[in-house]
Design a protein around this motif. Structure first.
Motif, PDB file in Angstrom:
ATOM      1  N   ASN A 192     -37.280  61.787 -21.958  1.00 39.00           N
ATOM      2  CA  ASN A 192     -36.914  62.936 -21.124  1.00 39.00           C
ATOM      3  C   ASN A 192     -36.072  62.545 -19.923  1.00 39.00           C
ATOM      4  OD1 ASN A 192     -37.796  64.747 -18.589  1.00 39.00           O
ATOM      5  ND2 ASN A 192     -37.819  66.018 -20.435  1.00 39.00           N
ATOM      6  N   CYS A 193     -36.298  61.355 -19.400  1.00 38.03           N
ATOM      7  CA  CYS A 193     -35.602  60.907 -18.184  1.00 38.03           C
ATOM      8  C   CYS A 193     -35.137  59.468 -18.374  1.00 38.03           C
ATOM      9  CB  CYS A 193     -36.533  61.027 -16.966  1.00 38.03           C
ATOM     10  SG  CYS A 193     -35.817  60.467 -15.425  1.00 38.03           S
ATOM     11  N   LEU A 194     -33.859  59.209 -18.126  1.00 40.67           N
ATOM     12  CA  LEU A 194     -33.282  57.879 -18.285  1.00 40.67           C
ATOM     13  C   LEU A 194     -32.617  57.449 -16.985  1.00 40.67           C
ATOM     14  CD1 LEU A 194     -32.480  55.455 -20.030  1.00 40.67           C
ATOM     15  CD2 LEU A 194     -30.454  56.735 -20.753  1.00 40.67           C
ATOM     16  N   LYS A 247     -31.348  63.610 -27.987  1.00 38.67           N
ATOM     17  CA  LYS A 247     -31.552  65.047 -28.199  1.00 38.67           C
ATOM     18  C   LYS A 247     -32.392  65.713 -27.113  1.00 38.67           C
ATOM     19  CE  LYS A 247     -29.218  64.965 -32.000  1.00 38.67           C
ATOM     20  NZ  LYS A 247     -27.886  65.579 -32.055  1.00 38.67           N
ATOM     21  N   ASN A 248     -33.396  65.011 -26.586  1.00 35.69           N
ATOM     22  CA  ASN A 248     -34.337  65.633 -25.644  1.00 35.69           C
ATOM     23  C   ASN A 248     -34.156  65.157 -24.208  1.00 35.69           C
ATOM     24  OD1 ASN A 248     -35.714  67.123 -27.680  1.00 35.69           O
ATOM     25  ND2 ASN A 248     -36.779  65.251 -28.291  1.00 35.69           N
ATOM     26  N   LEU A 249     -33.103  64.415 -23.934  1.00 33.89           N
ATOM     27  CA  LEU A 249     -32.882  63.902 -22.579  1.00 33.89           C
ATOM     28  C   LEU A 249     -32.482  65.044 -21.638  1.00 33.89           C
ATOM     29  CD1 LEU A 249     -32.728  61.310 -20.866  1.00 33.89           C
ATOM     30  CD2 LEU A 249     -30.290  61.234 -21.392  1.00 33.89           C
ATOM     31  N   GLN A 250     -33.189  65.150 -20.509  1.00 31.37           N
ATOM     32  CA  GLN A 250     -32.921  66.209 -19.535  1.00 31.37           C
ATOM     33  C   GLN A 250     -32.416  65.667 -18.198  1.00 31.37           C
ATOM     34  OE1 GLN A 250     -36.222  68.862 -19.043  1.00 31.37           O
ATOM     35  NE2 GLN A 250     -36.405  69.293 -21.227  1.00 31.37           N
ATOM     36  N   LYS A 251     -32.869  64.475 -17.817  1.00 33.01           N
ATOM     37  CA  LYS A 251     -32.481  63.919 -16.520  1.00 33.01           C
ATOM     38  C   LYS A 251     -31.829  62.557 -16.734  1.00 33.01           C
ATOM     39  CE  LYS A 251     -36.116  66.240 -13.884  1.00 33.01           C
ATOM     40  NZ  LYS A 251     -37.232  66.062 -12.927  1.00 33.01           N
ATOM     41  N   LEU A 252     -30.686  62.364 -16.100  1.00 32.23           N
ATOM     42  CA  LEU A 252     -29.927  61.129 -16.251  1.00 32.23           C
ATOM     43  C   LEU A 252     -29.514  60.611 -14.882  1.00 32.23           C
ATOM     44  CD1 LEU A 252     -28.371  59.016 -17.921  1.00 32.23           C
ATOM     45  CD2 LEU A 252     -26.457  60.627 -17.998  1.00 32.23           C
ATOM     46  N   ILE A 273     -29.267  67.859 -21.410  1.00 28.76           N
ATOM     47  CA  ILE A 273     -29.178  67.282 -20.061  1.00 28.76           C
ATOM     48  C   ILE A 273     -28.951  68.386 -19.037  1.00 28.76           C
ATOM     49  CG2 ILE A 273     -27.895  65.727 -18.551  1.00 28.76           C
ATOM     50  CD1 ILE A 273     -27.273  64.011 -20.927  1.00 28.76           C
ATOM     51  N   GLN A 274     -29.837  68.425 -18.026  1.00 27.32           N
ATOM     52  CA  GLN A 274     -29.769  69.446 -16.986  1.00 27.32           C
ATOM     53  C   GLN A 274     -29.550  68.856 -15.594  1.00 27.32           C
ATOM     54  OE1 GLN A 274     -33.306  71.838 -17.240  1.00 27.32           O
ATOM     55  NE2 GLN A 274     -33.070  72.206 -19.441  1.00 27.32           N
ATOM     56  N   HIS A 275     -29.898  67.589 -15.404  1.00 29.97           N
ATOM     57  CA  HIS A 275     -29.787  66.972 -14.079  1.00 29.97           C
ATOM     58  C   HIS A 275     -29.135  65.597 -14.229  1.00 29.97           C
ATOM     59  CE1 HIS A 275     -32.641  70.036 -12.709  1.00 29.97           C
ATOM     60  NE2 HIS A 275     -33.345  69.739 -13.780  1.00 29.97           N
ATOM     61  N   ILE A 276     -28.094  65.349 -13.433  1.00 30.93           N
ATOM     62  CA  ILE A 276     -27.399  64.069 -13.424  1.00 30.93           C
ATOM     63  C   ILE A 276     -27.335  63.560 -11.987  1.00 30.93           C
ATOM     64  CG2 ILE A 276     -25.221  62.879 -13.851  1.00 30.93           C
ATOM     65  CD1 ILE A 276     -24.699  64.691 -16.147  1.00 30.93           C
ATOM     66  N   ASN A 277     -27.703  62.311 -11.814  1.00 30.98           N
ATOM     67  CA  ASN A 277     -27.680  61.681 -10.498  1.00 30.98           C
ATOM     68  C   ASN A 277     -26.783  60.454 -10.568  1.00 30.98           C
ATOM     69  OD1 ASN A 277     -28.111  60.671  -7.969  1.00 30.98           O
ATOM     70  ND2 ASN A 277     -30.303  60.313  -8.229  1.00 30.98           N
ATOM     71  N   LEU A 278     -25.631  60.547  -9.940  1.00 37.83           N
ATOM     72  CA  LEU A 278     -24.686  59.440  -9.901  1.00 37.83           C
ATOM     73  C   LEU A 278     -24.405  59.065  -8.452  1.00 37.83           C
ATOM     74  CD1 LEU A 278     -22.077  60.660 -12.545  1.00 37.83           C
ATOM     75  CD2 LEU A 278     -23.893  59.022 -12.915  1.00 37.83           C
ATOM     76  N   MET A 279     -24.143  57.820  -8.208  1.00 32.46           N
ATOM     77  CA  MET A 279     -23.723  57.387  -6.882  1.00 32.46           C
ATOM     78  C   MET A 279     -22.263  57.771  -6.676  1.00 32.46           C
ATOM     79  SD  MET A 279     -25.523  53.655  -6.431  1.00 32.46           S
ATOM     80  CE  MET A 279     -24.920  53.576  -4.743  1.00 32.46           C
ATOM     81  N   LEU A 280     -21.947  58.234  -5.482  1.00 28.97           N
ATOM     82  CA  LEU A 280     -20.586  58.671  -5.201  1.00 28.97           C
ATOM     83  C   LEU A 280     -19.588  57.537  -5.402  1.00 28.97           C
ATOM     84  CD1 LEU A 280     -18.816  61.018  -4.103  1.00 28.97           C
ATOM     85  CD2 LEU A 280     -19.119  60.021  -1.842  1.00 28.97           C
ATOM     86  N   GLU A 281     -19.980  56.342  -5.015  1.00 22.76           N
ATOM     87  CA  GLU A 281     -19.067  55.207  -5.154  1.00 22.76           C
ATOM     88  C   GLU A 281     -18.804  54.826  -6.603  1.00 22.76           C
ATOM     89  OE1 GLU A 281     -21.519  55.441  -3.147  1.00 22.76           O
ATOM     90  OE2 GLU A 281     -20.792  55.136  -1.107  1.00 22.76           O
TER      91      GLU A 281
END
Length: 634
Positions: free
Chosen positions: A271-273, A298-303, A324-332
């Motif tokens: 679910n979360c990676l 198939k079931n990944l929601q948070k990255l 996938i509903q939520h993605i967290n990336l560093m701005l840099e």
């Protein structure tokens, strides 16, 4: 002389017999103590788990320790004997004529003290009470009772309230008396499974794998979701747990290792990676391959992806991810193109406060001359506007004074300004300041959209206003018809107009207007009607718009001409006035007066085929208001 010698011999014999009795009594006491200790150990060893009480075991002693203790007691008795002899001999030499009755009384008192001596508690048991950590705790202790039998032997009794539930013998920490010390095997399966679900996979495997058969079965239970935080190479059989992992963190993994893991491991419940790495192996194509594989889950929601190089993503055959509903990336981590796109969507004040002086790269991108900006400035600004003005395409000024706006428009480089919005609720714009502001606005070369929302009626004079060939859309607040015409004449390219009309107590005279003027490009008109506006003014304005496509009219009026069905029939049918009109939206309230015809007469006039075809309706209420509505789209 012979009598004295006989008397002395008797006393010596009596003294020797008393010494022998002394030694015998002390040896008896030492033997009783040794028997007491052996009896306590015997009771402890004979206790079992099917009784409710057991004797507490003293600290473990070896045979050598017991022999050394007996030798110590014998040495102590010999020492006492020698001491008594050394004491009696001087007394005998100094007191040859002492009374024999006194000696007999002293001997009787000593015998009485030895006889009445109460047996003491064995010191090994006392040591057990003060240092219970050396005792095996297979059961739970509630109370300790001290019992003394008729022979003077003291025994400690430990009462138990629980018995071990697991046949597995493992050393456990003694938790102290009265604490109900439990082991893991005493807990039910449901509690153990709940504990397992709260632990990280690596710690869980290291702590409980190969512990015993029951824990092993619970550890590999397929219904328990797991969270895994794996650093570099793993040392656990991941294939046995992969299908149960819902949260996965990979730290400092190589991109190829992650690809192999995602491709060949059963991560159906993931679910979360979270991928974190500081090495440079992700630069270029490996990142694109990794993103491709992640989007296939198939079931990944948070990255969450935090890599040291800039992320490299190509839009070539990437799969579509619907989970996938939520993605967290560093701005840099983002490329410059994406960061610049983000900057273009942020308001200038928020952009400056968030990213100025952040780092060298962001600073360079922030002041990049090619990035268009949107600015919403309230009253006085606290940012260096001169550094950004030439990049502003959308500008909104709220509650600015007219003189401040004039200075900004005159001395700032707004060469790329496309949309201007001025909103104010103060009364400083009444009269000439508004005319000066309109004059300055029409001088902007690239301005296409203009919105002015001021509290007083807009005041515009036809005195030396410049001609604007760029403005195509205008949204104005309250304005009279004559002021509106003064403005429209200087905006020949106007395509849409949203205006709120007000007569402001003036009497309409069509002869004062240019009869030949037409808005040849105006296709959309939205009119707001104020109380004293007349239908004659509205129709005069509409006739200057021969290519009108859409008409939207709303408001409250007093003029009874708005109830004339002939006027509306001409507007709807065209009749050479609006041949291109294909959309009408009307929502007008007309005040009832004494000169208003009866409601039945008005209803019958609008009961015609053209009005039915265009959904034209008229109603009234007891408050003497007629409601004229129409929603038609051809």
């Amino acid at each position: 002389m012979s009598i004295f010698i006989i008397s002395r011999n008797r006393k010596q014999q009596k003294s020797k017999s008393l010494d022998r009795n002394n030694v015998n009594k002390r040896q008896t006491i030492a033997k009783n103590r040794a028997n007491n200790s052996r009896r306590t150990r015997h009771l402890q060893s004979s206790s079992s788990s099917d009784i409710s009480t057991s004797a507490i075991r003293s600290p473990i002693t070896t045979d050598e320790d017991s022999l050394s203790k007996e030798k110590l007691d014998d040495n102590q008795s010999d020492t006492n004997k020698s001491r008594s002899n050394r004491v009696e001999e001087p007394e005998f030499k100094l007191k040859h004529s002492s009374d024999s009755s006194k000696e007999s009384e002293g001997e009787e008192e000593e015998e009485e003290s030895i006889i009445n001596e109460k047996p003491q508690l064995d010191e090994s048991i006392r040591e057990f009470l003060w240092e219970p950590t050396n005792v095996s705790t297979k059961t739970t202790t509630t109370t300790i009772t001290e019992v003394t039998d008729q022979n003077g032997v003291t025994v400690l009794i430990r009462e138990l309230n629980e018995f071990p539930t697991s046949p597995i013998t493992r050393t456990t920490r003694f938790l102290g008396y009265g604490n109900g010390g439990r082991v893991l095997e005493d807990l039910p399966n449901e509690i153990i499974l709940q504990i397992f679900s709260l632990l990280e996979l690596t710690e869980l495997y290291r702590a409980f794998s190969s512990l015993n058969y029951r824990i092993e079965c619970l550890l590999y239970d397929i219904h328990i979701p797991l969270s895994a935080r794996l650093i570099s190479k793993v040392t656990i059989p991941l294939n046995k747990f992969s299908f149960r992992i819902i949260n996965l963190s990979l730290i400092d993994w190589l991109p190829n290792d992650i690809l192999v893991l995602l491709q060949y491991s059963n991560l159906s419940r993931l679910n979360c990676l979270n991928i974190i790495s500081t090495n440079n192996f992700y630069f270029g194509q490996p990142t694109n391959n990794l993103i491709h594989q992640i989007l296939s889950l198939k079931n990944l929601q948070k990255l969450q992806i935090k890599l040291s190089p800039t992320l490299y993503i190509l839009n070539q055959n990437l799969p579509l991810s619907l989970s996938i509903q939520h993605i967290n990336l560093m701005l840099e981590d983002l490329p410059n193109e994406i960061i610049l796109q983000i900057f273009s969507l942020l308001e200038l004040t928020e952009l400056y406060r968030a990213f100025s002086s952040l780092n060298y790269r962001i600073e360079c991108l922030l002041y990049d001359i090619h990035i268009p900006l949107s600015a919403r400035l309230i009253s006085k600004v606290t940012i260096p506007l001169n550094k950004f003005s030439f990049r502003i395409i959308n500008l909104s000024l709220t509650d600015w004074l007219p003189n401040d706006i004039l200075l900004l428009l005159q001395y700032s480089n707004l060469s790329r300004l496309n949309c201007l919005n001025i909103i104010s609720t103060n009364n400083f714009y009444f009269g000439q300041p508004t005319n000066n502001l309109i004059h300055q606005i029409l001088s902007l070369k690239n301005l296409q959209r203009l919105q002015i929302k001021l509290s007083p009626t807009l005041y515009i004079l036809n005195q030396n206003l410049p001609l604007s060939l760029s403005i195509q859309h205008i949204n104005l607040s309250m304005i009279t018809l004559d002021m509106l015409f003064n403005l429209l004449i200087h905006i020949p390219k106007l395509r849409s107009l949203n205006v709120w009309l007000n007569s402001n107590g003036r009497v309409f005279d069509s002869k004062t207007y240019d009869q030949d003027y037409c808005c040849l490009n105006l296709k959309k008109l939205i009119i707001g009607l104020h109380n004293d506006i007349t239908f004659q003014e509205v129709i005069f304005l509409l006739r200057r718009m021969p290519v009108l496509h859409s008409l939207d009219m709303s408001g409250s009026v007093w003029d009874q001409e708005f109830l004339n069905h002939i006027h509306w029939k001409k507007i709807i049918s065209g009749d050479n006035l609006f041949p291109l009109l294909n959309k009408i939206n009307l929502n007008i309230s007309i005040r009832f007066t004494n000169h208003t015809p009866h409601i039945n007469v008005i209803s019958s006039q609008f009961n015609k085929e053209i009005f039915q075809r265009t959904n034209f309706s008229i109603t009234f209420d007891q408050a003497f208001w007629f409601y004229l509505k129409c929603l038609w789209y051809n």
